[in-house]
Design a protein around this motif. Structure first.
Motif, mmCIF file in Angstrom:
data_model
loop_
_atom_site.group_PDB
_atom_site.id
_atom_site.type_symbol
_atom_site.label_atom_id
_atom_site.label_comp_id
_atom_site.label_asym_id
_atom_site.label_seq_id
_atom_site.Cartn_x
_atom_site.Cartn_y
_atom_site.Cartn_z
ATOM 1 N N MET A 190 35.776 -22.020 -21.192
ATOM 2 C CA MET A 190 35.510 -21.947 -20.365
ATOM 3 C C MET A 190 34.911 -22.923 -19.006
ATOM 4 O O MET A 190 33.424 -22.916 -19.694
ATOM 5 N N HIS A 191 35.127 -22.975 -17.617
ATOM 6 C CA HIS A 191 33.736 -24.051 -16.725
ATOM 7 C C HIS A 191 33.682 -23.606 -15.658
ATOM 8 O O HIS A 191 34.957 -23.420 -15.273
ATOM 9 N N ARG A 192 33.445 -24.112 -14.900
ATOM 10 C CA ARG A 192 33.694 -24.504 -13.190
ATOM 11 C C ARG A 192 34.119 -26.276 -12.550
ATOM 12 O O ARG A 192 32.881 -26.796 -13.630
ATOM 13 N N ARG B 3 31.858 -16.105 -17.033
ATOM 14 C CA ARG B 3 32.647 -17.069 -17.976
ATOM 15 C C ARG B 3 33.865 -16.362 -18.785
ATOM 16 O O ARG B 3 34.536 -16.508 -19.678
ATOM 17 N N HIS C 29 35.810 -19.806 -13.020
ATOM 18 C CA HIS C 29 35.627 -20.453 -14.373
ATOM 19 C C HIS C 29 37.232 -20.450 -15.006
ATOM 20 O O HIS C 29 38.147 -19.797 -14.712
#
Ligand SMILES: O=C(O)CCC(=O)C(=O)O
Length: 217
Positions: free
Chosen positions: A131-133, A162, A187
């Motif tokens: 999970m990331h932006r 996240r 996310h």
């Protein structure tokens, strides 16, 4: 015969985040896979991304227009062979703008987004993405994501954390996912790929994702 009993429907997953099943027809998918094969060749080809903590991403990546590395952009592959990043083709930008028009509509009185970054992620059977932006860009234009090959579980969460709440969506070959507006910094990640699910006629083992962004640079 593999037709669905009920066709998969376009879904708004969150405000500004839309999933469109089967947006790319089989010919377009094949063209994009061929293009990805050419982009993956060195110099500035498919590479393993190393994270500052000493880990490696399991999805391998090649970039067009601007080279993304953790966590910034450059014009050369600063964390690889140092070659100039391959150019971002105009036709890919037009595909991105069409994706946004088809999902979020034309922007009100503003020019359409000038896409100038493509990240092409290749997932073998065991690959995933945490999970990331997408927050290294200086522009807030929607992110356009195209899926080719194996089906995956795509986890789409929220801008704050996240963790939950999130929605798990199945992305199959030809699907489009666009996220902008209040969801631009949500996310997201890929917890699972389902090996062997690519359409056989595509001739691809694994999954390709083409993510289009605007750098604002
Ligand atoms: O593979 C995907 O569908 C997601 C890729 C992604 O999140 C990214 O490149 O930032």
């Amino acid at each position: 015969m593999d037709a669905e009993l009920f066709p998969r429907e376009r879904t708004q997953v969150a405000p500004g985040a839309v999933h469109v099943p089967d947006w790319l027809d089989p010919d377009r998918q094949r063209e994009l896979v061929d293009a990805c094969r050419a982009w993956a060749r060195p110099p500035a080809g498919l590479r393993t991304v190393r994270t500052p903590g000493g880990g490696t991403m399991t999805a391998r990546q090649v970039c067009l227009g601007w080279h993304w590395y953790p966590y910034g952009y450059a014009r050369t592959v600063v964390d690889g062979d140092d070659a100039p990043v391959k150019p971002f083709p105009e036709w890919l930008g037009e595909l991105g703008r069409r994706a946004v028009r088809d999902t979020l509509g034309a922007p009100d009185g503003e020019p359409e987004a000038a896409y100038d970054i493509a990240l092409i992620n290749f997932y073998a059977a065991e690959a995933r993405m945490g999970m990331h932006r997408d927050s290294d860009e200086k522009a807030d234009a929607p992110v356009v994501s195209l899926s080719l090959g194996d089906t995956c579980v795509f986890r789409f969460g929220n801008p704050e954390t996240r963790t939950r709440p999130y929605t798990d969506i199945e992305l199959r070959s030809g699907d489009l996912f666009v996220f902008g507006g209040p969801s631009r910094l949500a996310h997201h990640g890929v917890p699972k790929v389902q090996p062997g699910t690519a359409p056989p006629e595509l001739g691809l083992t694994g999954r390709l994702n083409i993510t289009l962004r605007v750098s604002g640079r």
